[in-house]
Design an enzyme around this catalytic site. Structure first.
Site, PDB file in Angstrom:
ATOM      1  N   LYS A 144      -1.499  -1.382  -3.984  1.00 28.96           N
ATOM      2  CA  LYS A 144      -2.625  -0.450  -3.861  1.00 28.96           C
ATOM      3  C   LYS A 144      -2.042   0.947  -3.979  1.00 28.96           C
ATOM      4  O   LYS A 144      -1.272   1.386  -3.121  1.00 28.96           O
ATOM      5  CB  LYS A 144      -3.345  -0.638  -2.525  1.00 28.96           C
ATOM      6  CG  LYS A 144      -4.499   0.351  -2.313  1.00 28.96           C
ATOM      7  CD  LYS A 144      -5.093   0.225  -0.919  1.00 28.96           C
ATOM      8  CE  LYS A 144      -6.179   1.282  -0.705  1.00 28.96           C
ATOM      9  NZ  LYS A 144      -6.685   1.276   0.695  1.00 28.96           N
ATOM     10  N   TYR A 184       0.853  -1.189   0.000  1.00 34.42           N
ATOM     11  CA  TYR A 184       0.000   0.000   0.000  1.00 34.42           C
ATOM     12  C   TYR A 184       0.886   1.235   0.000  1.00 34.42           C
ATOM     13  O   TYR A 184       1.586   1.511   0.973  1.00 34.42           O
ATOM     14  CB  TYR A 184      -0.904  -0.036   1.237  1.00 34.42           C
ATOM     15  CG  TYR A 184      -1.963   1.040   1.329  1.00 34.42           C
ATOM     16  CD1 TYR A 184      -2.281   1.863   0.247  1.00 34.42           C
ATOM     17  CD2 TYR A 184      -2.669   1.225   2.516  1.00 34.42           C
ATOM     18  CE1 TYR A 184      -3.255   2.838   0.343  1.00 34.42           C
ATOM     19  CE2 TYR A 184      -3.653   2.195   2.626  1.00 34.42           C
ATOM     20  CZ  TYR A 184      -3.935   2.994   1.550  1.00 34.42           C
ATOM     21  OH  TYR A 184      -4.909   3.957   1.644  1.00 34.42           O
TER      22      TYR A 184
END
Length: 296
Positions: free
Chosen positions: A166, A138
């Site tokens: 992400k 992320y």
């Protein structure tokens, strides 16, 4: 169809709470079923929108188990286990997998601003702790204070079981470069730019607005897959008032909880300080946005 162990329409779930701030696990399971019924093939538990900054380890583990019990046979359940403490993150990864998580989300360590080589080692150790569980990294420098460099992502792609990113950084050219150069699966981590990411080859989305628009996002992804860009643009534009009302009026978890209460999915929009429930004016703005988007 894209082969992904994470799903393609994933919502970072809010964590329903009672008015006293304790977690409403029954409400969490109802929410999970609601999302699984509305376009989702993946769910994220213990993400930022789940208020992971203020929930305890035991609450996080119990939340993963509750969602797995509710919908684990229907959707991929991904658990956020990343912190700015590597030992803490590896311990969480092991326990969340033991509780049934199908995948792990590992955020760039925040606040202590480690150098890129330290970040890579952090990712490697957490991925090893997952014991074969697929890992999504992320990248959200606006929250962590440290962006992943292009070379770091290239090197992270070589870590066993690291399968996806992400992206909440929004550097579209570097994202396209990395999609071309690695076999990493790419996910939009910002609802504002879901369509641009999908249009240049992203696999899916990890969403907040998905709480109310899971079916629409599934349609958008299907339209992009089929080459029907005008249809994808139509869906994107129709959702602008909802994205605005959830992502721009206040904080995402605040507005998402207000939306779920408005739709009758959860009983309370209570949050833990320093977050507080949306004031009446923001709730009314939310109602207007959801109505304009055809979601209410």
């Amino acid at each position: 169809m894209v082969d992904t162990p994470f799903g393609r329409v994933i919502t970072a779930m809010v964590t329903p709470m009672h008015s006293d701030g304790s977690i409403d696990y029954d409400g969490l399971q109802r929410l999970a079923v609601h999302l699984a019924d509305h376009g989702h093939d993946g769910l994220l538990v213990n993400g930022t929108t789940g208020e992971s900054a203020t929930t305890t380890d035991d609450e996080d583990y119990d939340s993963v188990q509750a969602v797995v019990e509710a919908v684990g046979d229907r959707v991929t359940v991904m658990a956020g286990c990343g912190t700015n403490d590597t030992e803490h993150s590896t311990r969480a990864a092991r326990e969340m997998v033991a509780r049934g998580a199908d995948a792990l989300l590992v955020v760039t360590p925040y606040y202590n601003k480690p150098p890129q080589d330290c970040i890579l080692e952090h990712f490697r150790l957490v991925a090893e702790a997952g014991d074969g569980t697929p890992v999504m990294l992320y990248d959200i420098p606006g929250r962590t204070g440290t962006a992943l460099t292009t070379d770091t992502v290239r090197r992270a792609a070589q870590i066993e079981h690291v399968r996806a990113v992400k992206d909440a950084k929004g550097d579209f050219f570097e994202a396209s470069r990395l999609m071309a150069e690695t076999d990493l699966l790419w996910y939009s981590g910002d609802d504002i730019v879901n369509l641009p990411h999908l249009a240049q080859g992203a696999t899916g989305i990890v969403s907040v607005v998905g709480h109310v628009a899971g079916d629409r996002y599934a349609e958008m992804i299907a339209a992009v897959d089929s080459g029907d860009l005008p249809r994808a643009q139509e869906i994107h534009r129709r959702l602008i008032p909802a994205v605005d009302a959830i992502m721009h009026v206040s904080q995402g978890a605040i507005q998402a909880k207000a939306a779920m209460k408005m739709l009758g999915v959860i009983e309370s929009d209570a949050l833990r300080m320093p977050l507080r429930s949306a004031p009446a004016a923001d709730v009314e703005t939310l109602r207007t946005g959801l109505t304009a988007a055809g979601l209410l």
